[in-house]
Scaffold this active site. Sequence first.
Site, short mmCIF file in Angstrom:
data_model
loop_
_atom_site.label_atom_id
_atom_site.label_comp_id
_atom_site.label_asym_id
_atom_site.label_seq_id
_atom_site.Cartn_x
_atom_site.Cartn_y
_atom_site.Cartn_z
N THR A 41 0.39 -0.99 0.28
CA THR A 41 -0.14 0.25 -0.36
C THR A 41 0.73 1.72 -0.17
N LEU A 42 0.86 2.46 -0.50
CA LEU A 42 1.07 4.49 -0.14
C LEU A 42 0.71 4.27 1.21
N CYS A 46 4.37 6.64 7.75
CA CYS A 46 4.39 7.40 7.91
C CYS A 46 1.68 6.59 8.37
N VAL A 184 9.83 9.89 22.01
CA VAL A 184 8.35 10.11 21.03
C VAL A 184 7.47 8.73 21.47
N GLU A 204 15.34 4.27 29.92
CA GLU A 204 16.10 5.80 28.69
C GLU A 204 17.39 5.83 29.99
N GLY A 273 14.85 4.41 18.38
CA GLY A 273 15.58 5.57 17.56
C GLY A 273 14.91 4.63 16.10
N ASP A 314 13.08 11.28 5.91
CA ASP A 314 13.78 10.63 6.76
C ASP A 314 15.19 10.10 6.35
N ALA A 322 6.94 13.57 9.47
CA ALA A 322 6.30 13.52 7.91
C ALA A 322 5.79 14.92 7.33
N HIS A 445 -12.23 33.99 23.15
CA HIS A 445 -12.33 33.60 24.81
C HIS A 445 -13.40 32.77 24.16
P1 FAD Z 1 8.74 7.18 4.78
O1 FAD Z 1 7.27 7.42 4.95
O2 FAD Z 1 9.68 5.95 5.69
O3 FAD Z 1 8.04 6.04 3.51
C1 FAD Z 1 9.51 5.50 2.57
C2 FAD Z 1 8.88 4.24 1.47
O4 FAD Z 1 9.99 4.01 0.98
C3 FAD Z 1 8.24 3.47 2.45
O5 FAD Z 1 6.96 2.81 2.05
C4 FAD Z 1 8.98 1.95 1.70
O6 FAD Z 1 8.67 0.77 1.13
C5 FAD Z 1 9.19 2.51 0.85
N1 FAD Z 1 10.88 2.82 0.33
C6 FAD Z 1 12.51 1.80 0.78
N2 FAD Z 1 13.42 1.60 0.17
C7 FAD Z 1 12.58 1.53 -1.32
C8 FAD Z 1 12.78 0.63 -2.30
N3 FAD Z 1 14.32 0.14 -2.77
N4 FAD Z 1 11.88 0.96 -3.18
C9 FAD Z 1 10.91 1.14 -3.54
N5 FAD Z 1 10.31 1.34 -2.44
C10 FAD Z 1 11.26 1.79 -0.65
N6 FAD Z 1 5.81 11.63 12.19
C11 FAD Z 1 5.16 12.90 12.29
O7 FAD Z 1 5.34 14.15 12.02
N7 FAD Z 1 3.82 12.81 13.37
C12 FAD Z 1 3.37 11.57 14.08
O8 FAD Z 1 2.87 11.47 14.44
C13 FAD Z 1 4.82 10.31 13.76
N8 FAD Z 1 4.29 9.29 14.00
C14 FAD Z 1 5.05 8.38 14.10
C15 FAD Z 1 4.67 6.98 15.01
C16 FAD Z 1 5.60 5.90 14.07
C17 FAD Z 1 5.48 4.63 15.01
C18 FAD Z 1 5.95 6.05 13.62
C19 FAD Z 1 6.69 4.70 13.61
C20 FAD Z 1 6.89 7.29 12.82
C21 FAD Z 1 6.29 8.18 12.86
N9 FAD Z 1 6.11 9.36 12.86
C22 FAD Z 1 5.50 10.44 13.18
C23 FAD Z 1 7.21 9.73 11.61
C24 FAD Z 1 6.79 9.21 10.50
O9 FAD Z 1 6.25 8.91 10.25
C25 FAD Z 1 8.02 9.66 9.38
O10 FAD Z 1 8.78 10.98 9.43
C26 FAD Z 1 7.45 10.06 7.79
O11 FAD Z 1 6.97 8.74 6.98
C27 FAD Z 1 8.94 10.25 6.77
O12 FAD Z 1 8.20 9.80 5.89
P2 FAD Z 1 9.67 9.61 4.03
O13 FAD Z 1 8.42 10.03 2.92
O14 FAD Z 1 11.12 9.93 4.29
O15 FAD Z 1 9.83 8.05 4.90
P1 NAI Z 2 13.07 9.36 19.88
O1 NAI Z 2 14.83 9.00 19.22
O2 NAI Z 2 12.75 9.85 19.49
O3 NAI Z 2 13.82 8.58 21.35
C1 NAI Z 2 14.77 7.65 22.01
C2 NAI Z 2 15.09 7.35 22.79
O4 NAI Z 2 15.75 5.95 23.01
C3 NAI Z 2 16.55 8.59 23.39
O5 NAI Z 2 15.48 9.08 24.75
C4 NAI Z 2 17.24 7.98 23.78
O6 NAI Z 2 18.11 8.61 24.77
C5 NAI Z 2 17.13 6.41 24.12
N1 NAI Z 2 17.68 5.64 23.89
C6 NAI Z 2 18.78 5.14 22.93
N2 NAI Z 2 19.52 4.09 23.08
C7 NAI Z 2 19.45 3.49 24.21
C8 NAI Z 2 19.14 2.41 24.74
N3 NAI Z 2 20.00 1.21 24.42
N4 NAI Z 2 18.55 2.41 26.27
C9 NAI Z 2 17.95 2.83 26.74
N5 NAI Z 2 17.36 4.41 26.02
C10 NAI Z 2 17.86 4.24 24.37
O7 NAI Z 2 13.14 7.72 18.99
P2 NAI Z 2 11.62 7.16 18.44
O8 NAI Z 2 11.31 7.04 19.77
O9 NAI Z 2 12.14 5.68 18.40
O10 NAI Z 2 11.15 7.53 17.27
C11 NAI Z 2 11.46 7.54 16.10
C12 NAI Z 2 10.81 9.05 15.47
O11 NAI Z 2 10.11 8.71 15.11
C13 NAI Z 2 11.59 10.08 16.42
O12 NAI Z 2 12.20 10.71 15.97
C14 NAI Z 2 10.42 11.28 16.07
O13 NAI Z 2 10.94 12.17 15.27
C15 NAI Z 2 9.45 9.66 15.06
N6 NAI Z 2 8.11 9.98 14.93
C16 NAI Z 2 7.66 10.95 16.05
C17 NAI Z 2 6.47 10.99 16.13
C18 NAI Z 2 5.43 12.79 16.15
O14 NAI Z 2 5.64 13.32 15.99
N7 NAI Z 2 4.50 12.29 17.66
C19 NAI Z 2 6.00 9.93 16.77
C20 NAI Z 2 6.17 9.03 16.84
C21 NAI Z 2 7.97 8.97 16.12
#
Ligand code: FAD
Ligand code: NAI
Length: 466
Positions: A41-42, A46, A184, A204, A273, A314, A322, A445
């Site tokens: 899926t596309l 995110c 996060v 942490e 991370g 990313d 996103a 307000h």
């Molecule tokens: P991605 O969304 O990772 O998309 C890349 C796509 O490329 C994937 O579908 C992958 O299958 C495809 N791809 C990779 N390699 C290849 C290849 N060689 N050929 C063909 N296809 C390929 N960000 C926010 O701003 N707000 C949030 O609330 C938020 N919540 C999150 C919650 C979770 C649990 C996670 C894991 C992430 C969250 N993020 C959030 C982070 C957000 O999802 C990413 O920052 C965002 O999706 C990055 O977009 P992108 O287009 O760079 O890459």
């Molecule tokens: P993160 O970078 O936000 O947090 C990872 C945490 O793990 C840090 O506090 C770090 O110090 C800790 N850590 C690292 N190694 C460790 C270890 N060995 N033992 C214990 N703690 C350790 O990464 P996270 O939460 O995995 O999210 C990944 C990315 O996805 C983020 O960069 C975020 O931007 C994106 N994301 C964004 C969301 C949003 O915008 N609401 C929601 C979810 C993800």
Amino acid sequence: MADGDYDFDVLVIGAGPGGYVAAIRAAQLGLKTACAESRETLGGTCLNVGCIPSKALLHASELFEEAAHGTMAKWGIKADNVTLDLGAMHGTRLEAVKGLTQGIEFLFKKNKVEWLRGLATFESKDTVRVGDRTVRAKNIVIATGSSVTPLPGVDVDQQRIVDSTGALELPEVPEHLVVIGGGVIGLELGSVWRRLGSRVTVVEYLDQILPGMDAEVRKESNKIFKKQGFELKLGTKVTGAQANGSGVTLTVEPAAGGAAETIEASHVLVSIGRRPNTDGLGLDKAGLQVNNRAQIETDHSFRTAVPGIWAIGDVIPGPMLAHKAEDEGIAVAENIAGQTGIVNHAVIPSVVYTMPEIAGVGLTEEDARKAGEVKVGKFPMMANSRAKTNREPDGFVKVIADAKTDRVLGVWIISSLAGTMIAQAAQAMEFGATSEDIAYTCHAHPTHSEALKEAAMAVTGKPIHI
Ligand code: FAD
Ligand code: NAI
């Protein structure tokens, strides 16, 4: 028709928020465009396993908590014997994902973006193999996103030891969820399962949660999460995890060194991370190299070191968000089309969708002070009439301004509506606003947003309601 001998003017690799937006904008600008995506899926991380499904569960678990734990009852809304049908909750999450990912498929058709299904690998700087097809494109945009960073010694089995994708799909409420990483994902998904009944412990490595955020915000968030029942083990590292049929034994020790101890968990979430998806792309065949964090470096126009190859989202340096990826998607397409696509990386808001939400844009107070003299205004949500009426007293708004010019350098918010409120701050900063500009803007307000106005008034020392 594509230019010259090319199959496409633009080939985007990856259909996440960066890639699908770049592809649609390129097509809108009249360029013959394809987008390669290996998922079924596309929408990328995110829409499929990130922003959208996590927010679906955050919303649903919040409703459950309000009904089951007395928040609604305080308003006289009595719901006896509230029960959880987790299967139905997952069903609604999947529906949300399906609706949005299919929406992107519709937008591709509408804009005539061709979806090349399969894994893309470079054969040369302008030729890419996708599945059993080889295509040549004048411009190639790498938008391959990121994946979960693994933790050595803690093997994800998606049963007992899960990553964020597994944590969205748990078929039962964990009895004791240990979250590795107080960032996060750990706090958002930890909140989901805590609200649904889990005991949640966050381990942490650093001495505070939420790295990268303003120090005062991190400290206050820490207090709020503890009050909600999170156990926070800071300054602690996990050295191993042993899963058995009914749970996991984790070995942890102080990050600074010291005696090891064990923690018994029913489930473990690894959220330390994410790392860029650059392996297996054949970047060497395109003549491209990655930096020491496996990222692809670009200039401000998103050009890589190889002419005709661009990168966004990313997979390049910067916050993994996103909306950052989407804005870069629009900018890169405009640059390819010969226009001027710009992203102001100094003004990218970030939001943690817990309750209350935690949001920030621009500099932290610490970084702003390092750069020069600043004035800071703060206003507690407790003194905001709407938040108080709604029984949402936690948090504050903080405005950081340059002491000489009064220009706003950063805004930090902890509030139930912080994610929505931060948009105003970002727009004000994008327009180069001073704190006075915000303070003298009429705010409706009663709204939570009045707290931003009052924090701006506090920069020059004259809020009304404290
Ligand atoms: P991605 O969304 O990772 O998309 C890349 C796509 O490329 C994937 O579908 C992958 O299958 C495809 N791809 C990779 N390699 C290849 C290849 N060689 N050929 C063909 N296809 C390929 N960000 C926010 O701003 N707000 C949030 O609330 C938020 N919540 C999150 C919650 C979770 C649990 C996670 C894991 C992430 C969250 N993020 C959030 C982070 C957000 O999802 C990413 O920052 C965002 O999706 C990055 O977009 P992108 O287009 O760079 O890459
Ligand atoms: P993160 O970078 O936000 O947090 C990872 C945490 O793990 C840090 O506090 C770090 O110090 C800790 N850590 C690292 N190694 C460790 C270890 N060995 N033992 C214990 N703690 C350790 O990464 P996270 O939460 O995995 O999210 C990944 C990315 O996805 C983020 O960069 C975020 O931007 C994106 N994301 C964004 C969301 C949003 O915008 N609401 C929601 C979810 C993800």
